[in-house]
Structure formats: structure tokens, C-alpha cells
Design an enzyme around this catalytic site. Structure first.
Site, PDB file in Angstrom:
ATOM      1  N   HIS A 100       0.827  -1.216   0.000  1.00 24.78           N
ATOM      2  CA  HIS A 100       0.000   0.000   0.000  1.00 24.78           C
ATOM      3  C   HIS A 100       0.861   1.266   0.000  1.00 24.78           C
ATOM      4  CE1 HIS A 100      -3.859  -2.125   0.863  1.00 24.78           C
ATOM      5  NE2 HIS A 100      -3.060  -2.974   1.456  1.00 24.78           N
ATOM      6  N   ASN A 173     -10.301  -2.867   2.471  1.00 23.82           N
ATOM      7  CA  ASN A 173      -9.989  -2.901   1.046  1.00 23.82           C
ATOM      8  C   ASN A 173     -11.259  -2.705   0.232  1.00 23.82           C
ATOM      9  OD1 ASN A 173      -7.230  -3.380   1.232  1.00 23.82           O
ATOM     10  ND2 ASN A 173      -7.411  -5.593   1.054  1.00 23.82           N
TER      11      ASN A 173
HETATM   12 FE1  HDE Z   1      -2.511  -4.710   5.544  1.00 23.67          FE
HETATM   13  N1  HDE Z   1      -0.690  -3.909   5.996  1.00 23.67           N
HETATM   14  N2  HDE Z   1      -1.847  -6.499   6.226  1.00 23.67           N
HETATM   15  N3  HDE Z   1      -4.241  -5.596   4.991  1.00 23.67           N
HETATM   16  N4  HDE Z   1      -3.165  -2.981   4.849  1.00 23.67           N
HETATM   17  C1  HDE Z   1      -0.349  -2.625   5.788  1.00 23.67           C
HETATM   18  O1  HDE Z   1       0.721  -1.285   7.357  1.00 23.67           O
HETATM   19  C2  HDE Z   1      -0.745  -6.699   6.962  1.00 23.67           C
HETATM   20  C3  HDE Z   1      -4.596  -6.893   5.160  1.00 23.67           C
HETATM   21  C4  HDE Z   1      -4.421  -2.690   4.426  1.00 23.67           C
HETATM   22  O2  HDE Z   1      -3.244   3.534   3.877  1.00 23.67           O
HETATM   23  C5  HDE Z   1       0.964  -2.279   6.401  1.00 23.67           C
HETATM   24  O3  HDE Z   1       0.958   0.937   7.623  1.00 23.67           O
HETATM   25  C6  HDE Z   1      -0.676  -8.064   7.410  1.00 23.67           C
HETATM   26  C7  HDE Z   1      -5.993  -7.093   4.940  1.00 23.67           C
HETATM   27  C8  HDE Z   1      -4.503  -1.304   4.030  1.00 23.67           C
HETATM   28  O4  HDE Z   1      -1.657   3.422   5.368  1.00 23.67           O
HETATM   29  C9  HDE Z   1       1.390  -3.577   7.082  1.00 23.67           C
HETATM   30  C10 HDE Z   1      -1.793  -8.681   6.900  1.00 23.67           C
HETATM   31  C11 HDE Z   1      -6.486  -5.862   4.621  1.00 23.67           C
HETATM   32  C12 HDE Z   1      -3.240  -0.776   4.267  1.00 23.67           C
HETATM   33  C13 HDE Z   1       0.248  -4.494   6.754  1.00 23.67           C
HETATM   34  C14 HDE Z   1      -2.524  -7.683   6.167  1.00 23.67           C
HETATM   35  C15 HDE Z   1      -5.380  -4.946   4.649  1.00 23.67           C
HETATM   36  C16 HDE Z   1      -2.431  -1.845   4.783  1.00 23.67           C
HETATM   37  C17 HDE Z   1       1.968  -1.652   5.481  1.00 23.67           C
HETATM   38  C18 HDE Z   1      -2.190 -10.120   7.047  1.00 23.67           C
HETATM   39  C19 HDE Z   1      -7.921  -5.491   4.260  1.00 23.67           C
HETATM   40  C20 HDE Z   1      -2.771   0.628   3.974  1.00 23.67           C
HETATM   41  C21 HDE Z   1       2.038  -0.195   5.868  1.00 23.67           C
HETATM   42  C22 HDE Z   1      -2.322 -10.559   8.390  1.00 23.67           C
HETATM   43  C23 HDE Z   1      -8.847  -5.706   5.349  1.00 23.67           C
HETATM   44  C24 HDE Z   1      -3.028   1.548   5.117  1.00 23.67           C
HETATM   45  C25 HDE Z   1       1.201  -0.081   7.017  1.00 23.67           C
HETATM   46  C26 HDE Z   1      -2.609   2.955   4.767  1.00 23.67           C
HETATM   47  C27 HDE Z   1      -1.110  -1.690   5.165  1.00 23.67           C
HETATM   48  C28 HDE Z   1       0.199  -5.746   7.219  1.00 23.67           C
HETATM   49  C29 HDE Z   1      -3.709  -7.984   5.453  1.00 23.67           C
HETATM   50  C30 HDE Z   1      -5.555  -3.562   4.319  1.00 23.67           C
HETATM   51  C31 HDE Z   1       2.736  -4.143   6.662  1.00 23.67           C
HETATM   52  C32 HDE Z   1       0.429  -8.680   8.242  1.00 23.67           C
HETATM   53  C33 HDE Z   1      -6.763  -8.407   5.085  1.00 23.67           C
HETATM   54  C34 HDE Z   1      -5.719  -0.579   3.475  1.00 23.67           C
HETATM   55  O5  HDE Z   1       1.500  -3.431   8.456  1.00 23.67           O
END
Ligand code: HDE
Length: 715
Positions: A100, A173
Site C-alpha cells: 500500500h 480494502n
Molecule cells: Fe494490511 N498492511 N496487512 N491488509 N493494509 C499494511 O501497514 C498486513 C490486510 C491494508 O493507507 C501495512 O501501515 C498483514 C488485509 C490497508 O496506510 C502492514 C496482513 C487488509 C493498508 C500491513 C494484512 C489490509 C495496509 C503496510 C495479514 C484489508 C494501507 C504499511 C495478516 C482488510 C493503510 C502499514 C494505509 C497496510 C500488514 C492484510 C488492508 C505491513 C500482516 C486483510 C488498506 O503493516
């Protein structure tokens, strides 16, 4: 003797360079109020802010020339002005988000439109009309911060609600399910989709070996793959995407009763997508297409809005479903549990500074407020760790919550102290608890409150046996295909063709035969017809069906899953290009423009040249030059020309392509008689979407999908 040095332009610029309205850093103190500490630079009244200073408040006399030993001499180390400027510049970037990375943000407001105190004690949902500020960041997932806006990709839809009981971050999402079921697989998923480790490409694209290799081996991803290969991942505008909380959460009311809840954001402008060919061309024509569209709409006062919907259900419902509600690869069909609208979010203010706000915003799925709780979804549980950890890495300090965009707008007090970049100045010596300093008349600091504090819902899963420690997934998580089939069969024929074609495109970029075959073998578990179409599109033999861990069941198709079945026939928020040239009829252009605008759309004038153009009835300025404003940037096109100009333009690639693409992307083309020459050259055939100018309003900006089979070979 050295010549007298040229006068420095600094003096002329000193005042002009400065932005009078420039905001200074405004730290938030422990009461949540911005103090006046850094408000002004210097102390000499209102106009002190007009003077350029260094970061310690020293006024700068020259912002153009570094300090040199003589006019032709070396630069001096003592030039603290230069050193500070370069030093700060060198450190302007922070690590981009691992996923993202590319995002666009905006401020807005959330308003409760239906109070639901019986269901949740969440402060913001107690009273109709209650509001709180929000910040939203939309993003692509796979590409770097500098990648384009329109790759085929999931869009992040992260909302921070600054409620009176603290920040509630709904980090979702634009797709209601996810690729994987367990956080354990997230690093593998992300490694596979990002550019390949040895070659450093492709950027922002899933169409490559490693992604499909991983997917073929992870059948739990197949439901999400259906969504990812659908038009959902090539949205027309961020204003026209849905948002989903994805995981099952809990609502908890005052009495401590809990219900499961899924969150939805429904765009008021309707859901709309592009075609793949269009998305690819937009990437070249305007890499910032979505960012610009969002910024310009808000800037023009066309505030995008979403309704917040909830799907509520209890354990009894959950137990009866053929899927597990804790499995993030599954959705709950709206036909089974309707989406109830409880609020509306309106984005009404652009950021003042991209870095300070959009880049530094830190979302944490762990930010919830009393009345909302987590479920035991193993993906959500993993996220509760990941985001806090990632913010420390990106923003460098545990005090990232003090950055204005992240700070709650309600008071916050605790005994956390110090750390890098501490900007608060806590007073007194109560930095531990329990303490009895209040008995001596000192400020003893805050205390926990059993009545109003966050209390975890105790029975978070009645079917769980917490006495065992297991590395295992619950039984129904093994059904990987039923909902993938549900999604595919819920689409229109045209949408199914888009999915099949997207799969053919992506797999055509895969170079390993066994990877391709395995993915198609997995598709056979979803739908034999789909698998056959993809195999034929790739010119490969239909591979053996991959073994399914659990046989899929047939679910009733859900119309709510299709974009086309729910398409809104509105001009609201849409952009229509009007092509004109020298001699065009101004009255006709003005009339069309005002019709479009009164229907809620935007008219954008395109001409071969942008300056003042002599037209019949006056002079007109174009908003964009033809070569720089290809039709892919608009929802529909119109053309008002003279015979002479149409003839001249029919010899120009940009003009012919303009119509060819509008036609190929199934858009409305409204034209006058003179334009017919160009349409013939572009191979545009008459159909319900190719109309006379005065018929434009009745057709509007809807897409004419029936045309597609004529212009493109779909799988
Ligand atoms: Fe994320 N995800 N994610 N994700 N995600 C990040 O956090 C992570 C997941 C989502 O505009 C990171 O600040 C793991 C699902 C959005 O700043 C990080 C897992 C969904 C955004 C991270 C998921 C998301 C992130 C990278 C599996 C939809 C952007 C930078 C367990 C419900 C937020 C940050 C923004 C961002 C980890 C799965 C949505 C690395 C470990 C499911 C919208 O922390």
C-alpha cells in the site's frame, strides 16, 4: 581585486517565497489541544512569519548563495544555513509502506444516520446526526510509492474516525475477502506479488511467475483471485469503489451483549470500473489519474461520499453457514444478511501537505473503541501486531501517535513517557501508577475506568476450545472454491468474459508451464467453463483438475456481487470531453456543457490547441490539448466540429485514436454531422451509444457493453 559579487536575488524573493498561510507544526499536548509553541517563527508580531529562518529560528539573509571563501573560492563548512538545508533534504524520505505504498488521502466527516444503541455502545453510533472528523487513505497494494494509479490491483480503503472515545481505524480494502486465511502467509503472499527478487520487475503487476506460482499452490486464494481478475481491480475512480472491513468484527452494547458485524462502505456515486485496455492506456496518459480525480473533485466541491453499512448476525447464524465467518476468504452474501446503513462519510477537504498527512498517517486495525471488538479471525489477529510494528519502522519512533494526523482529537493521558521525538512536555512526577501523590496535593495522573474503559468481549467464539494450543485451521476453512464459484456465477456474461480474459492475460505473462497448468487446474474446481475458456485463450491443453481439500458446494448466486447488474445510470461525478476546433459552434458547445453540468457531471473541453480558439460566436479556451487528453481519461465523449476541421483531424492519429478508443471502451460518443468523417476513419459503427449531440442526455455516461464483442476478442 575580485569584482563586487552580483546582488543576491534573495532580497527580492525573501517575502515572495514565503506562503503567508503556511501552517506551522502544531503539536498536540496531552489534553489533545494544539499549543502555541511552534505557531509563529520569531516573536515580532504577526508578520514575523514572513521571514525565512532556519529550524532554530535564526533569520536567513540569503537563500540563494552558499557561503564561499571569495567569489571563486570553496564553500565553507561554517555555512550552517546550507548545511541544515541539505541535511534536512537528505532525510526527506521515510521508508515507504511495504504494501500500500502508493496512496491518496483526504479529510472528511462521518455522520451517524441511524442510531443503533441496542447493538453497540460505539459512541459515534448512539445518536442520529452525531458527527466526527475522518481521514481516509486509498491505495494500491503492490506498487511502490511512485508507481501508477491504474494497475490491476486491490485498492486499500483505510478510514480513521476521530471519535470522542478515541480513534477507530477501519483499515479495509475495496474487495470483501482476502487472498489468505492466516497471517502466517502474508509475507509470502507479498513477496510473491512484488517485483521479482532477482530482476527487480515487474512493478505494480501481478502478471508474473512468482505470484501465480504462489497462488496455484494456495487454493484458499481462489475466491480473492476471482475478484482480483474482475473489473473491481481496475476502478474508474477512487470515488466509485466500495470499501469493506473484510474481517468479521463484534458489536457490543451497554448490556455487554455481542453480535458479529461486517462493515461496508457503499459509494454514493455507484461502483464503476474501466476496461483493461483503458486502464493500461490511462497509466501512460496520466499516471496520477486516481489521485488527480479525487483531488480535483474535492477541490471543485463535488465531495465524494460513502454510506457505512453493517451486516449483523449471531453465533446461531454463523454456525449454520457452509463457510466459517472467521475466515477472511469468505463473505456473507447480502441476500442472506442485508446491509443496514447506519452512517455517511463525506470527504470534503484535501490535505494541505501530502507528506505530513497522507504519508505519515498510521492506521492500526487495533484502534477500536468501546462497542466494537475483534473476532478470532486469524488474519485479523496477525494484523493487530503488524501495523503497530510497521509504524515504528516507517515513522521511526513509538511517539508516532503525536504526529497531528495520527493524534486522537479527544483527550489522552497515560504514563507512557519519553522516547525519540517526544513532543509533549508532561509535568509533575507522576509517571507511574499506582501512586498516592494526590494525597500530597500533587497531580497523581489518570486512572483506569472499569465503567467507561475498553473491555474485551469475553465470549469471542463459543465454538472454540481455548484449552488447546494448536497450529491448525478450523474445519470449514478447507472449502476454497464454493464462494469463488458463487462470485463467478453471479457476474453478467460480459463480466465473466472480463474475468476469463484477465486470467488469460496474466497467465500469458507467466513463463513456467507447470505454474500456468496448476492455476488452470485450480480453476476447474471453480467452474469448468471458465477453466476451458482460459485454457483455450492460452492455447494449452486443459490440465488435470487440482485436488480440492473439500468439495465445493453450490451457493445461490448473489446479484449484489456484480458491478454491471447494479450500474447506476447517473452522470453525477462523471467527466465528459467535448472536442472542438476552430469554427465550431459555440452555442452548441455551451448548451451541451450546461446540460452535462446540470446533470451533475463535468464537461472538459478538448481542442487541438489550448489557447484562445476562434469559434462561431466567439472565442473558447480548451481545458486540454487533444494529444494530451486522450479519450481514456473521460467517461464519455462528444464532438462538435466543422467539415473543414473534421477533415483536417481525420489525418491525425491522436484524433482518430480518440474515437477509436472511446468506441473500444464502450463509451457514449455524441457527435455532430461533421464528425461522421472521423468516426468512419476510426471504424466507429452506429449503435445505441453512438448518438447525435441532442440525444446525449438520454444516453449519458453509461457503458455500452453489448458493443464489446464487436471490438475485442474476449476469452
Ligand atoms: Fe494490511 N498492511 N496487512 N491488509 N493494509 C499494511 O501497514 C498486513 C490486510 C491494508 O493507507 C501495512 O501501515 C498483514 C488485509 C490497508 O496506510 C502492514 C496482513 C487488509 C493498508 C500491513 C494484512 C489490509 C495496509 C503496510 C495479514 C484489508 C494501507 C504499511 C495478516 C482488510 C493503510 C502499514 C494505509 C497496510 C500488514 C492484510 C488492508 C505491513 C500482516 C486483510 C488498506 O503493516
Amino acid at each position: 581585486m575580485a569584482k563586487k559579487p552580483a546582488p543576491s536575488p534573495a532580497t527580492d524573493h525573501a517575502l515572495r517565497d514565503h506562503q503567508p498561510g503556511e501552517r506551522q507544526i502544531k503539536p498536540t499536548d496531552s489534553r489533545g489541544n494544539g499549543d502555541e509553541l511552534h505557531q509563529g517563527v520569531g516573536t515580532e508580531g504577526a508578520d514575523a512569519a514572513a521571514y525565512l529562518t532556519d529550524n532554530f529560528g535564526h533569520r536567513i539573509s540569503d537563500n540563494q548563495n552558499s557561503l564561499r571563501a571569495g567569489t571563486r573560492g570553496p564553500t565553507l563548512l561554517e555555512d550552517f544555513v546550507l548545511r541544515e538545508k541539505i541535511f534536512h533534504f537528505d532525510h526527506e524520505r521515510i521508508p515507504e509502506r511495504i504494501v500500500h505504498a502508493r496512496g491518496s488521502g483526504a479529510h472528511g466527516v462521518f455522520e451517524c444516520t441511524k442510531a443503533i444503541p441496542g447493538l453497540t455502545k460505539a459512541s459515534i453510533l448512539q445518536k442520529e446526526g452525531a458527527t466526527c472528523p475522518v481521514f481516509v487513505r486509498f491505495s494500491t497494494v503492490a506498487g511502490g510509492a511512485g508507481s501508477v494509479d491504474t494497475p490491476r490491483d486491490v485498492r486499500g480503503f483505510a478510514v480513521k474516525l476521530y471519535t470522542e472515545s478515541g480513534n477507530w481505524d477501519l483499515v479495509g480494502n475495496n474487495i470483501p475477502v482476502f487472498f489468505i486465511q492466516d497471517a502466517m502467509k502474508f509475507p509470502d503472499l507479498v513477496h510473491s506479488v512484488k517485483m521479482e527478487a532477482d530482476r527487480g520487475y515487474p512493478q505494480a503487476a501481478s502478471a508474473h511467475d512468482t505470484f501465480w506460482d504462489f497462488i496455484g499452490l494456495m487454493p484458499e486464494a481462489m475466491h480473492m483471485i476471482m475478484w482480483a481478475m474482475s473489473d473491481r481491480t481496475i476502478p474508474r475512480s477512487l470515488r466509485m469503489i466500495e470499501g469493506f472491513g473484510v474481517h468479521t468484527f463484534r458489536f457490543v452494547n451497554e448490556k455487554g451483549e455481542g453480535k458479529f458485524v461486517k462493515f461496508h462502505w457503499k459509494p454514493v456515486l455507484g461502483i464503476q470500473s474501466t476496461t483493461w485496455d483503458e486502464a493500461v492506456k490511462i497509466a501512460g496518459a496520466d499516471p496520477d489519474f486516481h489521485r488527480r480525480d479525487l483531488f480535483e473533485a474535492i477541490d471543485a466541491g463535488d465531495f465524494p461520499a460513502w454510506d457505512l453499512g453493517v451486516q449483523l448476525f449471531d453465533e446461531a447464524f454463523a454456525e449454520k453457514q457452509p463457510y466459517d465467518v472467521l475466515d477472511a476468504t469468505k463473505l456473507i452474501p447480502e441476500e442472506d444478511i442485508p446491509v443496514e446503513i447506519v452512517g455517511r462519510m463525506t470527504l470534503n477537504r484535501n490535505v494541505d501537505n501530502f507528506f505530513a498527512e497522507t504519508e505519515q498517517v498510521a492506521f492500526l486495525p487495533s484502534n477500536i473503541i468501546p462497542g466494537i471488538d475483534f473476532s478470532n479471525d486469524p488474519l485479523l489477529q496477525g494484523r493487530l501486531f503488524s501495523y503497530l510494528d510497521t509504524q515504528k519502522s516507517r515513522l521511526g519512533t513509538t511517539n508516532f501517535h503525536q504526529i497531528p494526523i495520527n493524534a486522537p482529537k479527544c483527550p489522552f493521558h497515560n504514563f507512557q513517557r519519553d522516547g525519540m521525538m517526544q513532543t509533549l512536555v508532561p509535568t509533575g512526577r507522576a509517571n507511574y501508577e499506582p501512586n498516592s501523590l494526590a494525597e500530597a496535593g500533587e497531580n497523581g495522573g489518570p486512572r483506569a475506568s472499569a465503567e467507561t474503559g475498553f473491555a474485551t468481549f469475553t465470549a469471542n467464539d463459543e465454538r472454540n476450545d481455548p484449552a488447546q494450543k494448536l497450529r491448525i485451521r478450523a474445519e470449514l476453512f478447507a472449502d476454497h472454491f464454493s464462494q469463488a464459484r458463487l462470485f463467478y456465477l453471479s457476474q453478467t456474461e460480459n463480466e465473466q468474459a472480463h474475468i476469463a480474459s484477465a486470467l488469460v492475460f496474466e497467465l500469458s505473462k507467466v513463463t513456467l508451464d507447470h505454474v500456468r497448468a496448476r492455476v488452470v487446474g485450480q480453476l476447474r474446481n471453480i467452474d469448468e467453463d471458465l477453466a476451458t475458456r482460459v485454457a483455450m485463450g492460452l492455447a494449452i491443453d486443459l490440465p488435470a483438475k487440482e485436488k480440492a481439500a473439500r468439495a465445493p458446494v453450490d451457493l445461490k448466486p448473489s446479484d449484489a456481487l456484480s458491478i454491471q447488474k447494479n450500474a447506476d445510470d447517473t452522470m453525477e461525478g462523471r467527466k465528459v470531453a467535448i472536442l472542438f476546433a476552430e469554427g465550431s459552434d459555440k452555442a452548441a458547445i455551451d448548451k451541451l456543457k450546461s446540460d452535462i453540468e446540470s446533470a451533475g457531471g463535468t464537461a472538459f473541453l478538448v481542442a487541438p490547441k489550448v489557447g484562445g480558439i476562434k469559434v462561431k460566436g466567439g472565442t473558447l479556451k480548451a481545458d486540454g490539448q487533444l494529444a494530451g487528453s486522450p479519450s481514456v481519461l473521460f467517461d464519455a465523449v462528444a464532438s462538435i466540429l466543422t467539415d473543414e476541421q473534421a477533415k483536417a483531424l481525420s489525418g491525425q492519429g491522436a484524433a482518430v485514436q480518440w474515437f477509436m478508443d472511446a468506441y473500444g471502451h464502450c463509451k457514449t460518443i455524441a457527435h455532430d454531422e461533421a464528425t461522421q468523417l472521423l468516426l468512419d476513419k476510426a471504424g466507429v459503427e452506429k449503435d445505441g451509444g453512438v448518438v447525435a449531440i441532442d440525444k446525449f442526455e438520454s444516453v449519458g455516461t453509461r457503458r455500452h457493453w453489448a458493443r464489446e464483442a464487436r471490438v475485442r476478442d474476449l476469452a
